[in-house]
Every structure is written in C-alpha cells, then in structure tokens.
Design a protein around this motif. Structure first.
Motif, PDB file in Angstrom:
ATOM      1  N   GLY A 147       0.792  -1.221   0.000  1.00  0.00           N
ATOM      2  CA  GLY A 147       0.000   0.000   0.000  1.00  0.00           C
ATOM      3  C   GLY A 147       0.828   1.276   0.000  1.00  0.00           C
ATOM      4  O   GLY A 147       0.336   2.346   0.329  1.00  0.00           O
ATOM      5  N   GLY A 148       2.116   1.160  -0.337  1.00  0.00           N
ATOM      6  CA  GLY A 148       2.961   2.351  -0.357  1.00  0.00           C
ATOM      7  C   GLY A 148       3.332   2.857   1.026  1.00  0.00           C
ATOM      8  O   GLY A 148       3.741   4.003   1.186  1.00  0.00           O
ATOM      9  N   CYS A 149       3.194   1.991   2.023  1.00  0.00           N
ATOM     10  CA  CYS A 149       3.503   2.377   3.409  1.00  0.00           C
ATOM     11  C   CYS A 149       4.945   2.020   3.761  1.00  0.00           C
ATOM     12  O   CYS A 149       5.630   1.326   3.011  1.00  0.00           O
ATOM     13  CB  CYS A 149       2.541   1.688   4.367  1.00  0.00           C
ATOM     14  SG  CYS A 149       0.827   2.174   4.125  1.00  0.00           S
ATOM     15  N   LEU A 150       5.370   2.487   4.895  1.00  0.00           N
ATOM     16  CA  LEU A 150       6.725   2.255   5.372  1.00  0.00           C
ATOM     17  C   LEU A 150       6.646   1.786   6.814  1.00  0.00           C
ATOM     18  O   LEU A 150       5.972   2.393   7.639  1.00  0.00           O
ATOM     19  CB  LEU A 150       7.511   3.574   5.279  1.00  0.00           C
ATOM     20  CG  LEU A 150       9.018   3.541   5.342  1.00  0.00           C
ATOM     21  CD1 LEU A 150       9.601   2.649   4.254  1.00  0.00           C
ATOM     22  CD2 LEU A 150       9.567   4.946   5.199  1.00  0.00           C
ATOM     23  N   SER A 151       7.347   0.711   7.133  1.00  0.00           N
ATOM     24  CA  SER A 151       7.405   0.193   8.500  1.00  0.00           C
ATOM     25  C   SER A 151       8.806   0.445   9.037  1.00  0.00           C
ATOM     26  O   SER A 151       9.795  -0.008   8.463  1.00  0.00           O
ATOM     27  CB  SER A 151       7.100  -1.307   8.516  1.00  0.00           C
ATOM     28  OG  SER A 151       7.250  -1.809   9.824  1.00  0.00           O
ATOM     29  N   ILE A 152       8.893   1.171  10.143  1.00  0.00           N
ATOM     30  CA  ILE A 152      10.190   1.532  10.719  1.00  0.00           C
ATOM     31  C   ILE A 152      10.286   0.959  12.125  1.00  0.00           C
ATOM     32  O   ILE A 152       9.392   1.162  12.955  1.00  0.00           O
ATOM     33  CB  ILE A 152      10.369   3.059  10.778  1.00  0.00           C
ATOM     34  CG1 ILE A 152      10.280   3.639   9.375  1.00  0.00           C
ATOM     35  CG2 ILE A 152      11.683   3.427  11.448  1.00  0.00           C
ATOM     36  CD1 ILE A 152      10.301   5.152   9.343  1.00  0.00           C
TER      37      ILE A 152
END
Length: 94
Positions: free
Chosen positions: A53-58
């Motif tokens: 979904g174009g997200c980023l997990s940091i």
C-alpha cells in the motif's frame, strides 16, 4: 561536615563575616541561565522497510517515535498514516 559548619545556625551576615575572616573568597552577582533542551544520549538506529500500500514500516531504537514518524514522513512527502514506527522496549531511564 566542614561546609555546613560555616552556614548552619547563622544569619547571612554572620557566615559572610566568618568566611571573610578565615580568608575565604565570597562572590556576589547574578547568573542567568536560559532554557535547556533535552539531549538524547542513546544511539539512534532504525530499520525502514517498504510494506504493501505504499507504506513504510520503521523499527527504531530511540525515545521519540513520534518525532521519527514526522521526520520521515516529511522528508519523503508521505502522509503520517503511511509511516508506521515501532520501538521495542529499551528500558533504562535517566
């Protein structure tokens, strides 16, 4: 203790006179210290992974995940809701 024997039980003028008689220096004046900012002492590390979904997990090791989220989202031009920041319990305190 030596220092408290000069001050304990005496008025300001008394300990000032005694200190002067014993050859001790007395300094009078004003000192103004402005506001202080907290300085984080931990090592700042992070692992950022793209997710669906174009997200980023940091996953990061710091005390301010909200700041990490806003900084990353701002730098990449992403909405805050697409940047998920997680911090493992790191323990310790000041």
């Amino acid at each position: 203790d030596h220092h408290s024997s000069i001050v304990r039980g005496r008025q300001a003028g008394e300990w000032w006179s005694r200190a002067a008689a014993e050859g001790k220096a007395a300094v009078e004046g004003k000192l103004r210290i402005g506001g202080q900012r907290h300085f984080y002492l931990e090592t700042n590390t992070a692992l950022a992974l793209p997710v669906e979904g174009g997200c980023l997990s940091i996953t990061c090791a710091n005390q301010n995940p909200t700041r990490t989220q806003t900084a990353v989202a701002g730098a990449l031009g992403l909405p805050l809701a697409t940047v998920d920041v997680r911090v493992r319990r790191i323990g310790g305190a000041y």
